[in-house]
Design an enzyme around this catalytic site. Structure first.
Site, PDB file in Angstrom:
ATOM      1  N   CYS A 276      12.964  -5.913   2.312  1.00 17.82           N
ATOM      2  CA  CYS A 276      13.714  -4.713   1.912  1.00 17.82           C
ATOM      3  C   CYS A 276      14.354  -4.048   3.132  1.00 17.82           C
ATOM      4  CB  CYS A 276      12.826  -3.772   1.111  1.00 17.82           C
ATOM      5  SG  CYS A 276      13.794  -2.653   0.103  1.00 17.82           S
TER       6      CYS A 276
ATOM      7  N   LYS B 206     -35.146   5.759  -7.794  1.00 14.38           N
ATOM      8  CA  LYS B 206     -35.000   7.216  -7.819  1.00 14.38           C
ATOM      9  C   LYS B 206     -33.684   7.602  -8.514  1.00 14.38           C
ATOM     10  CE  LYS B 206     -35.364  10.178  -3.881  1.00 14.38           C
ATOM     11  NZ  LYS B 206     -35.713  10.160  -2.543  1.00 14.38           N
TER      12      LYS B 206
ATOM     13  N   GLY C  14      10.589   0.460   4.060  1.00 12.29           N
ATOM     14  CA  GLY C  14      10.350   1.816   4.519  1.00 12.29           C
ATOM     15  C   GLY C  14      11.597   2.667   4.334  1.00 12.29           C
TER      16      GLY C  14
ATOM     17  N   GLY D 181     -11.238   1.334  -7.643  1.00  9.07           N
ATOM     18  CA  GLY D 181     -10.135   0.489  -8.085  1.00  9.07           C
ATOM     19  C   GLY D 181     -10.527  -0.979  -8.088  1.00  9.07           C
ATOM     20  N   ILE D 182     -11.144  -1.407  -6.996  1.00 16.45           N
ATOM     21  CA  ILE D 182     -11.578  -2.799  -6.882  1.00 16.45           C
ATOM     22  C   ILE D 182     -12.647  -3.086  -7.943  1.00 16.45           C
ATOM     23  CG2 ILE D 182     -12.802  -4.455  -5.394  1.00 16.45           C
ATOM     24  CD1 ILE D 182     -10.104  -3.950  -4.267  1.00 16.45           C
TER      25      ILE D 182
ATOM     26  N   THR E 143     -25.694  11.402  -5.013  1.00 21.22           N
ATOM     27  CA  THR E 143     -25.530  10.641  -6.260  1.00 21.22           C
ATOM     28  C   THR E 143     -26.163  11.406  -7.417  1.00 21.22           C
ATOM     29  OG1 THR E 143     -25.440   8.511  -5.147  1.00 21.22           O
ATOM     30  CG2 THR E 143     -26.150   8.493  -7.447  1.00 21.22           C
TER      31      THR E 143
ATOM     32  N   ILE F 197     -11.032  19.795  -9.930  1.00 21.74           N
ATOM     33  CA  ILE F 197     -10.460  20.619 -11.009  1.00 21.74           C
ATOM     34  C   ILE F 197      -9.469  19.803 -11.838  1.00 21.74           C
ATOM     35  CG2 ILE F 197      -8.946  22.589 -11.481  1.00 21.74           C
ATOM     36  CD1 ILE F 197     -10.226  24.032  -9.167  1.00 21.74           C
TER      37      ILE F 197
ATOM     38  N   GLU G 297       5.770  -9.093  -2.120  1.00 20.16           N
ATOM     39  CA  GLU G 297       4.335  -8.784  -2.039  1.00 20.16           C
ATOM     40  C   GLU G 297       3.755  -8.280  -3.353  1.00 20.16           C
ATOM     41  OE1 GLU G 297       6.796  -7.082  -0.613  1.00 20.16           O
ATOM     42  OE2 GLU G 297       6.373  -4.936  -0.416  1.00 20.16           O
TER      43      GLU G 297
ATOM     44  N   HIS H 100      10.788  -7.092  -2.955  1.00 16.66           N
ATOM     45  CA  HIS H 100       9.407  -6.997  -2.472  1.00 16.66           C
ATOM     46  C   HIS H 100       8.547  -8.124  -3.053  1.00 16.66           C
ATOM     47  CE1 HIS H 100       9.694  -3.023  -0.535  1.00 16.66           C
ATOM     48  NE2 HIS H 100      10.612  -2.789  -1.455  1.00 16.66           N
TER      49      HIS H 100
ATOM     50  N   GLN I 249      17.461  -5.342   5.696  1.00 14.75           N
ATOM     51  CA  GLN I 249      18.612  -4.516   6.097  1.00 14.75           C
ATOM     52  C   GLN I 249      18.684  -4.435   7.619  1.00 14.75           C
ATOM     53  OE1 GLN I 249      17.875  -0.807   4.027  1.00 14.75           O
ATOM     54  NE2 GLN I 249      18.244  -1.706   2.008  1.00 14.75           N
TER      55      GLN I 249
HETATM   56  N1  GLN Z   1      15.259   2.660   2.833  1.00 13.73           N
HETATM   57  C1  GLN Z   1      15.845   1.467   2.331  1.00 13.73           C
HETATM   58  C2  GLN Z   1      16.629   1.725   1.059  1.00 13.73           C
HETATM   59  O1  GLN Z   1      16.451   2.710   0.417  1.00 13.73           O
HETATM   60  C3  GLN Z   1      14.800   0.388   2.093  1.00 13.73           C
HETATM   61  C4  GLN Z   1      13.810   0.749   1.040  1.00 13.73           C
HETATM   62  C5  GLN Z   1      12.580  -0.120   1.095  1.00 13.73           C
HETATM   63  O2  GLN Z   1      12.319  -0.765   2.088  1.00 13.73           O
HETATM   64  N2  GLN Z   1      11.815  -0.139   0.025  1.00 13.73           N
HETATM   65  O3  GLN Z   1      17.446   0.927   0.685  1.00 13.73           O
END
Ligand code: GLN
Length: 519
Positions: free
Chosen positions: A369, A221, A342, A19-20, A189, A146, A501, A499, A373
């Site tokens: 995110c 080689k 998460g 990927g990099i 290789t 496969i 990031e 997000h 919350q």
């Molecule tokens: N679980 C939370 C939601 O669904 C936060 C989702 C997340 O952090 N991407 O709202």
């Protein structure tokens, strides 16, 4: 228009940095004047990475257009400085689904639907639909898998149907080092090149990854047995800083070699500014997906792109049930905390403990995110004394669902699923920290979530700029939903429902990370 392809395959092992490398080749060729586009092919049967566990597969990267992609699209975005879209990723699941849908619609007019030609045709069509004069295609997995075979067959057919001169195959392999005899082994290789040849593909270039530099005789080689000129075999030992990769390829003159092989003319200069030195700031990321080091890829890279050492990932579950003193002992090592996104209940209490610590000790903290919350829940519980405040994601019957799926907001959920995905607009209020970070009152940020701050229930402890906000959280941005909050008077206590990031690029890290690290 003549169109060229660089096709990157892998051998020996997965996870050797295809990927990099693909992203680096793309950037290098872009600098030399080519209209580059990229495609990541994932041979798995999932339609997209959205349903995959980050513990096994790493981060799910979200594009502007709300596609849940493999994390390699994040590399492409960061290295190329260009936003990826759903058409930059292709999975076997998408291909088979589309073939089967067509079969049900009777589009194959009674023929027997087969892998060749129907599936391969579908793949070739998707590849041809891409825009650009030089397409870098990375085929996930390793030669011999496969699932990957049908994609290799499709590109092989493409070389026959088009001019072979328009295709350059880069095979990325790994040379393991044997400690006992202190030597590199080239056989894996050689064998992976043979596997590729058996499929009908002769690599034009071989990149041999290794732990440290491989001896010249071993490279020779590999060239001999791989049937590739010595000048087209490169050894690429491990590097600490992945952003060096384009510069290393440049030093190998890879751009000229690719261009001359594809009968293209380079035009331009190599401008590649990347962070070379890293300030040692101790940042802790309070995570819960620890199965691979890649679950928080974009957050880690966002910090690194600010010129700061990687954050340390702490297991939020290990922070649960600790006394304030014990927690203090662990967290006082860090100058800032990041509470990432998460799903699900596991590890939530540890994240809440870390937020409480940051809030009470005036330690800079960014909640992303799920992180935002949890900032709401923590505030409701520990400042408002609503001990049972929770999200309905973790506790369906909570009497205080301060984070919830809102009935009247359900209609706003888009993309057919139940998640709010991709770029959404928000208004940023002046006189907030967020405004001074963005220096604009309209932002577009990427989302991936189901739950929201419950405005009604959170009203007593939320306020807006201009009001007396002491003892409350200030809403910094909103549109249909509350998109960002902060705690005024704190060094840095910001939560965002989106997000940031995913938007960091080389040379242009997201300003929220910069601001956190400055704080
Ligand atoms: N679980 C939370 C939601 O669904 C936060 C989702 C997340 O952090 N991407 O709202």
């Amino acid at each position: 228009m003549k169109r060229n392809y660089v096709i990157v395959t892998g051998g020996v092992l997965s996870g050797v940095g295809k990927g990099i490398l693909s992203a680096s080749i793309a950037r290098l060729m872009k600098e030399y004047g080519f209209r580059v586009n990229t495609l990541k092919i994932d041979p798995y049967l999932n339609i997209d990475a959205g349903t995959m566990n980050p513990n096994q597969h790493g981060e799910v990267f979200v594009t502007e257009d709300g596609y849940e992609a493999d994390l390699d699209l994040g590399h492409y975005e960061r290295f190329l400085g260009v936003d990826m879209r759903r058409h930059n990723n292709l999975t076997a699941g998408q291909i088979y689904k589309s073939v089967i849908d067509k079969e049900r619609e009777g589009k194959y007019l009674g023929s027997t639907v087969q892998i060749v030609p129907h599936v391969t045709d579908e793949i070739k069509q998707k590849i041809s639909d891409l825009d650009g004069e030089l397409i870098i295609i990375e085929i996930g997995g390793t030669v011999g898998d496969i699932e990957g075979e049908v994609f290799l067959e499709a590109v092989r057919e493409m070389t026959l149907e088009n001019d072979k001169e328009n295709f350059l195959f880069v095979h990325v392999t790994y040379a393991p080092h044997l400690e006992v005899t202190d030597e590199f082994k080239t056989k894996p290789t050689q064998q992976s090149v043979q596997l590729l040849r058996r499929i009908g593909i002769q690599p034009d270039m071989i990149v041999v990854r290794s732990q440290f530099p491989v001896e010249e005789q071993d490279i020779e080689k590999i060239a001999l047995f791989g049937g590739v000129p010595r000048s087209m075999v490169f050894n690429f030992p491990d590097i600490e800083n992945v952003y060096e990769a384009p510069a290393i390829l440049h030093s190998f003159d890879v751009h000229h070699k690719i261009a001359s092989r594809l009968n293209m003319k380079t035009d331009g200069q190599f401008n590649w500014e990347y962070p070379r030195a890293f300030a040692s700031k101790k940042v802790a990321l309070i995570g819960k997906y620890l199965g691979t080091g890649d679950s928080y890829k974009s957050i880690i890279e966002s910090v690194v792109l600010c010129g700061t050492e990687k954050p340390e990932i702490l297991d939020s579950q290990s922070l649960e049930g600790l006394s304030p003193k014990e927690l203090d002992l662990i967290l006082k090592e860090y100058e800032a905390l990041i509470i990432p996104g998460g799903f699900g209940k596991r590890g939530i209490e540890g994240k809440l403990a870390a937020i409480r610590y940051a809030r009470e000790k005036n330690v800079p903290v960014l909640g992303i995110c799920l992180g935002m919350q949890l900032m709401i829940i923590e505030f409701a519980r520990n400042v408002q004394n609503l001990a049972q405040a929770d999200s309905t994601e973790f506790h369906f019957d909570t009497p205080y669902p301060v984070v919830d799926i809102m009935e009247d907001q359900k209609k706003l959920l888009n993309m057919g699923g139940t998640m709010r995905l991709g770029a959404q607009k928000a208004k940023v209020f002046r006189e907030t920290s967020l405004f001074s970070i963005y220096e604009t009152d309209e932002i577009w940020e990427r989302h991936r979530h189901r739950f929201e701050v419950n405005r009604e229930l959170a009203r007593p402890f939320l306020c807006y700029p201009g009001q007396d906000c002491s003892g409350r959280l200030t809403v910094c941005a909103e549109e249909d939903f509350i998109e960002a909050i902060e705690l005024q008077g704190h060094r840095f206590f910001i939560g965002v429902q989106f997000h940031p990031e995913f938007k960091s690029k080389v040379g242009l890290p997201h300003p929220l990370f910069r601001a956190l690290l400055d704080a």
